[in-house]
Motif scaffolding. Structure first.
Motif, PDB file in Angstrom:
ATOM      1  N   ASP A   1      -7.892   6.340  11.222  1.00 52.26           N
ATOM      2  CA  ASP A   1      -7.289   7.128  10.134  1.00 52.26           C
ATOM      3  C   ASP A   1      -8.100   6.964   8.856  1.00 52.26           C
ATOM      4  N   GLU A   2      -8.175   8.034   8.102  1.00 46.71           N
ATOM      5  CA  GLU A   2      -8.846   7.940   6.796  1.00 46.71           C
ATOM      6  C   GLU A   2      -7.878   7.503   5.719  1.00 46.71           C
ATOM      7  N   HIS A   3      -6.594   7.620   6.002  1.00 51.29           N
ATOM      8  CA  HIS A   3      -5.588   7.268   5.001  1.00 51.29           C
ATOM      9  C   HIS A   3      -4.544   6.328   5.597  1.00 51.29           C
ATOM     10  N   ILE A   4      -3.979   5.510   4.745  1.00 52.87           N
ATOM     11  CA  ILE A   4      -2.921   4.602   5.165  1.00 52.87           C
ATOM     12  C   ILE A   4      -1.671   5.424   5.507  1.00 52.87           C
ATOM     13  N   THR A   5      -1.032   5.075   6.633  1.00 50.00           N
ATOM     14  CA  THR A   5       0.239   5.702   6.984  1.00 50.00           C
ATOM     15  C   THR A   5       1.306   4.606   7.065  1.00 50.00           C
ATOM     16  N   LEU A   6       2.552   5.032   7.156  1.00 48.44           N
ATOM     17  CA  LEU A   6       3.631   4.043   7.266  1.00 48.44           C
ATOM     18  C   LEU A   6       3.438   3.156   8.496  1.00 48.44           C
TER      19      LEU A   6
ATOM     20  N   LEU B   1       0.838  -1.200   0.000  1.00 48.51           N
ATOM     21  CA  LEU B   1       0.000   0.000   0.000  1.00 48.51           C
ATOM     22  C   LEU B   1       0.870   1.245   0.000  1.00 48.51           C
ATOM     23  N   GLU B   2       0.341   2.296  -0.626  1.00 51.57           N
ATOM     24  CA  GLU B   2       1.048   3.570  -0.636  1.00 51.57           C
ATOM     25  C   GLU B   2       0.564   4.399   0.546  1.00 51.57           C
ATOM     26  N   GLU B   3       1.512   4.996   1.249  1.00 52.46           N
ATOM     27  CA  GLU B   3       1.189   5.939   2.310  1.00 52.46           C
ATOM     28  C   GLU B   3       0.199   6.968   1.746  1.00 52.46           C
ATOM     29  N   GLY B   4      -0.873   7.233   2.451  1.00 49.29           N
ATOM     30  CA  GLY B   4      -1.865   8.187   1.969  1.00 49.29           C
ATOM     31  C   GLY B   4      -3.027   7.547   1.227  1.00 49.29           C
ATOM     32  N   PHE B   5      -2.963   6.240   0.986  1.00 47.09           N
ATOM     33  CA  PHE B   5      -4.044   5.550   0.268  1.00 47.09           C
ATOM     34  C   PHE B   5      -5.298   5.578   1.140  1.00 47.09           C
ATOM     35  N   PRO B   6      -6.454   5.946   0.579  1.00 46.58           N
ATOM     36  CA  PRO B   6      -7.665   6.031   1.408  1.00 46.58           C
ATOM     37  C   PRO B   6      -8.079   4.662   1.950  1.00 46.58           C
ATOM     38  N   VAL B   7      -8.319   4.607   3.248  1.00 52.95           N
ATOM     39  CA  VAL B   7      -8.755   3.356   3.880  1.00 52.95           C
ATOM     40  C   VAL B   7     -10.074   2.903   3.269  1.00 52.95           C
TER      41      VAL B   7
ATOM     42  N   VAL C   1     -10.411   1.383  12.451  1.00 52.07           N
ATOM     43  CA  VAL C   1      -9.360   2.231  11.878  1.00 52.07           C
ATOM     44  C   VAL C   1      -9.838   3.669  11.918  1.00 52.07           C
TER      45      VAL C   1
END
Lengths: 356, 356
Positions: free
Chosen positions: B25-30, A116-122, B23
């Protein structure tokens, strides 16, 4: 059958093909991922050279393990992630289920590795996993193990997925390229090129409007029906994904040193797909399907195969598009609508990158 | 044993842990890829929610299939690709072999999916596949199937690899978190943190010079010896990769509702690794190993386990670092060098991203 001049061309092709695979490029190009000649060379010169072993050597859609199980993996980097008719999630599940089915195996379980890319919407991830779960349910298989890695922003285009499948054989039949015989009918289970063209148009980079939908689907049930109906008369199964029908048939004719002769008029292509292909200057024979299969079937079972396919929702438009012959060895020929015959060779790269 | 104030803290931790994974967070983080709390939440709230099935539910290193086979997958995005002691290739092979070993299974076969960046040097790819082949040979397993995709320049950091492994059980023992019992010795097979610190230093972003080498190695042989020597007294096996020893023990105590009590003085850490950890402000208990295992062993078999480990080249520095008790449920405690006791909790993220 062939003139002296044609024979010279054929000899030259044959000599080129016999050369030991050698990667001339110093760097990886998009062609190496396109499923055509460059991919084959890379696989033979780098991967097969390093990993050489009896199960890997046939370079089929999956490996046969101890004659009881099939094992296959595919990484998905399709862009865009969501497209008409599917998304990277059901594509990844169906693709791996289909690779098992093409070996003649029923899926036992799947694994899924996410990058997954950092910042990808959950929310997008949830949409993808929901679609994977639905595809797995339809195919009657569970995703039993997985892994998640996250890479920095700007990498991985949101989400890459690698699915691996374990399958089990429930029939004695092991369809494969080496089982193909002269006289076999070449059957395609439905119209070709829907998936590739849909992805290309979904990118919105082309000023073409067409009402196309990906054909992504799990073919496990269809294959089960075919195996039961045709038994050992079903010689070869392949799904024409990257590189399309042309690439798959070239791989089979290279393995068997038979010829495949196709009739252009009989190849099913939806009008919208044909129109988009013409505008893009692409031959639909090279465009990926993700829910179609090619079956090579002995002449005595052709009608059985067709009626079995027609009885299944995913095979209603199945049709015979050609047959195998002894000569000229290792080539795919197309009898065109205009009465001529041309060689359908492997492409070096792919006019449609990253469609799966 | 615990004061009223301590009990309040424990109750608060317990309440937080009982909440349904969600979850925020709305976005994936590292952090979601770090193997700590954020990863666990993502797995439970997204993946387990979507894919729920009995084989996936234990969330172990691998899934057990029909009680005869183990199945496991891992994606590798380590940066840099080459580092002292290994590269992404042998790391990917050893990691998957080890996940099978931790289930108590011997590797049967592996698959490898490559996602390559346009422009990646073919020579580097060859170096990686050569190293994968050597690691597979050492572990006695073949890479039998694979896939290659290429993405545009700027994506994929050169090369990502997803390896999936199929293993078979040769013993009746199925080690797992749920088998852990109060009184079990916690054994680590060698010094911790070598891999994580080596990767961190290999990036060259820190002005620290240290002579560290990754511990990446296949533990299949070592595990075979342990299973033979200890039999059912060998309760649990885990390899402390992402998140290190602290994270793995937290997962075990959360599953069993036992406590793990560690003695800081007994935890083997090489001086160079300890020094680098101090400069970076990182606890070595959270730093990844890629060639070590944690074994939870019944008291009566502790000496047998130790002598078996000591007899193997990969277990010569094995040592007991603590034991399991009933109380306080679900926690990992560390008796520090200075005489105190502190809770070693899951981290939310990871101070060392992308080390595998």
């Amino acid at each position: 059958m062939t003139t002296a001049r044609e024979q010279q061309v054929l000899d030259r092709i044959e000599r080129a093909r016999r050369r030991k695979a050698h990667v001339k490029d110093e760097h990886i190009t998009l062609c190496h991922g396109a499923g055509g000649k460059a991919t084959q060379t890379l696989i033979e010169a780098v991967f097969l050279d390093a990993f050489d072993n009896p199960a890997l050597a046939p370079l089929a859609d999956g490996a046969v393990i101890a004659d009881t199980h099939a094992f296959t993996t595919d990484s998905y980097v399709v862009t865009p992630l969501f497209f008409p008719g599917g998304d990277i999630g059901d594509l990844a599940v169906n693709g791996t289920v289909n690779d098992l089915a093409m070996c003649g195996a029923r899926p036992v379980c799947l694994s899924a590795g996410f990058i997954l890319e950092e910042g990808f919407p959950v929310a997008d991830l949830r949409r993808i996993t929901t679609s994977m779960a639905a595809a797995a349910r339809t195919a009657g298989v569970h995703i039993v193990t997985g892994d998640t890695k996250v890479v920095q922003r700007g990498k991985a285009d949101g989400c890459y997925i690698t699915t691996t499948g374990l399958g089990a054989f429930h029939h004695d039949i092991r369809p494969g390229a080496r089982m193909a015989r002269p006289g076999d009918a070449v059957i395609v289970s439905g119209p070709v090129g829907d998936h590739g063209i849909t992805i290309m148009l979904a990118r919105g980079e082309l000023d073409i409007e067409a009402d196309t939908v990906s054909d992504t689907a799990a073919l496990a049930g269809l294959v089960d029906d075919l195996l039961t109906a045709c038994g050992p008369h079903l010689h070869t199964l392949r799904d024409p994904t990257r590189g399309g029908v042309a690439t798959v048939l070239n791989e089979i004719t290279a393995t068997t040193q038979l010829a495949a002769v196709l009739d252009e008029d009989t190849i099913p292509v939806r009008p919208a797909v044909r129109g988009a292909c013409e505008l893009l200057g692409i031959d639909p024979l090279y465009v990926a399907c993700e829910g179609r299969l090619l079956a090579l079937v002995a002449p005595e079972a052709t009608q059985t195969a067709l009626s079995t396919l027609h009885a299944h929702p995913l095979g209603q438009d199945a049709t015979v598009i050609g047959h195998l012959t002894d000569d000229p060895p290792g080539l795919v020929l197309l009898r065109t609508t205009f009465g001529g015959t041309r060689i359908v060779d492997l492409l070096v790269g792919d006019p449609l990158p990253r469609i799966c």
